[in-house]
Scaffold this active site. Structure first.
Site, PDB file in Angstrom:
ATOM      1  N   ASP A   4      -8.723  -6.054 -12.279  1.00 16.46           N
ATOM      2  CA  ASP A   4      -7.687  -6.797 -11.551  1.00 16.46           C
ATOM      3  C   ASP A   4      -6.672  -7.377 -12.537  1.00 16.46           C
ATOM      4  O   ASP A   4      -6.108  -8.436 -12.306  1.00 16.46           O
ATOM      5  CB  ASP A   4      -8.340  -7.920 -10.731  1.00 16.46           C
ATOM      6  CG  ASP A   4      -7.390  -8.506  -9.692  1.00 16.46           C
ATOM      7  OD1 ASP A   4      -6.550  -7.754  -9.177  1.00 16.46           O
ATOM      8  OD2 ASP A   4      -7.497  -9.711  -9.402  1.00 16.46           O
ATOM      9  N   GLU A  12       4.931  -4.356   1.237  1.00 12.83           N
ATOM     10  CA  GLU A  12       4.998  -2.941   0.910  1.00 12.83           C
ATOM     11  C   GLU A  12       3.579  -2.404   0.858  1.00 12.83           C
ATOM     12  O   GLU A  12       2.622  -3.154   0.630  1.00 12.83           O
ATOM     13  CB  GLU A  12       5.717  -2.707  -0.425  1.00 12.83           C
ATOM     14  CG  GLU A  12       5.152  -3.495  -1.591  1.00 12.83           C
ATOM     15  CD  GLU A  12       6.022  -3.389  -2.845  1.00 12.83           C
ATOM     16  OE1 GLU A  12       6.773  -2.407  -2.983  1.00 12.83           O
ATOM     17  OE2 GLU A  12       5.945  -4.291  -3.694  1.00 12.83           O
TER      18      GLU A  12
END
Length: 333
Positions: A242, A319
């Site tokens: 991450d 998005e």
């Protein structure tokens, strides 16, 4: 009001109008028929903004009269408010400008590594923004679920390594699934400090202590940690990266982010069990060249790997976002 007219023969006209208070308007008439009107003014109250809207209504009506109804289309864009105390404008990964409904700066500090902002959105809750990059909002459980395998994995009794993840979202969700041990490596203590106070809908109480019954948080650079684990022969069932999205640049030889990404991939494969899985975010689905280049990098690792990908709607990103699952290719003995 001062009026100035510029005529460029075959290239149309530019007219500027300037008021004594510094407000001004540009009227640009292009020879092919496009007419642009830009207005800049300083108004820090709603009354001033309403006056601007009324003025633009009158300009629009007058232009229709002057051109005798020959206007095919009129498009008025919302005003962009610049210089405000609260910055509401943040770009998407593919370069589009988004205005968020941000109404409060919750946290804004510079760490030795990055600028850390937590801003409150009426829709998305608190949003973590690192050096101008929207990372995660309290609304974005879909991101956390996707980077953990979208509910398809059994973490019970497993060894898990999280790289980054300072918002605590991944750690909080995995701890619920009864793993044997989760090790999270986050370089920036200030991200953890900000999130454990202001992102509790995401991290719960898991960041209140750096050690728990089935997890530990190391405040370290992950590269030396990965090298140490590889040397010790320590192996994990899952590695979750991450740290960063796939770089937008498509020139890996000129972009140190690609070099960093390849290094993380190789080191992660060295600590991943043969039947383990590596999860990571990719980038915006529109960045097809960057995503293709990332997939090409996977063929250059020290060991052969296979991968799958999934597209997920992350609310605060506005998005679609691509996530990857990578595993070592099984070899026939």
């Amino acid at each position: 009001m001062t009026e100035t007219v510029h005529n460029w023969e075959d290239h149309g006209y530019l007219v500027t109008y300037i008021k004594k208070n510094g407000s001004f308007a540009n009227l640009r008439i292009h020879p092919h028929g496009l007419v642009l009107v830009d207005l800049q003014s300083y108004n820090d109250d709603m009354k001033g903004r309403e006056e601007v809207d009324q003025l633009l209504n009158k300009v629009e009506e007058r232009m229709k009269e002057l051109i005798h109804g020959n206007i095919k289309r009129v498009k008025r864009l919302p005003a962009i408010l610049r210089g405000g105390v609260i910055d509401r404008y943040w770009p998407t990964a593919d370069g589009r400008l988004v205005e968020y409904d941000i109404d409060e700066v919750v946290y804004d500090e510079d760490s030795p590594f990055q600028n850390i902002k937590i801003l409150h959105s009426k829709q998305f809750g608190n949003i973590l923004i690192l050096s101008g990059d929207v990372n995660l909002a309290e609304s974005d459980l879909a991101y956390t679920q996707a980077i953990m395998g979208s509910g398809k994995e059994d973490y019970t009794g497993k060894e898990v390594l999280i790289l980054g993840g300072g918002d605590g979202g991944i750690l909080y969700e995995i701890v619920k699934l009864k793993p044997k041990m989760v090790t999270m490596v986050e370089i920036d203590q200030m991200v953890i400090d900000g999130c454990k106070k202001h992102m509790r809908k995401t991290c719960g109480d898991v960041l209140d202590n750096l050690k728990g019954d089935c997890y530990q948080v190391l405040i370290e650079d992950c590269i030396p940690v990965l090298k140490r684990y590889a040397k010790e022969g320590r192996m994990f069932d899952y590695v979750i990266n991450d740290l960063t999205a796939v770089p937008i640049s498509t020139s890996p030889e000129e972009d140190s982010t690609w070099e960093f990404l390849r290094l993380i991939l190789d080191l992660s494969m060295k600590v991943l069990k043969q039947d383990g899985k590596y999860f990571t975010q990719g980038n915006c689905i529109n960045l097809t060249d960057a995503l293709t280049l990332y997939e090409e990098q996977l063929s250059r690792l020290y060991c052969p790997v296979e991968f799958s990908k999934e597209t997920v709607c992350v609310p605060s990103y506005m998005e679609l976002w691509v996530f990857y699952t990578i595993w070592k290719k099984q070899t026939n003995i």
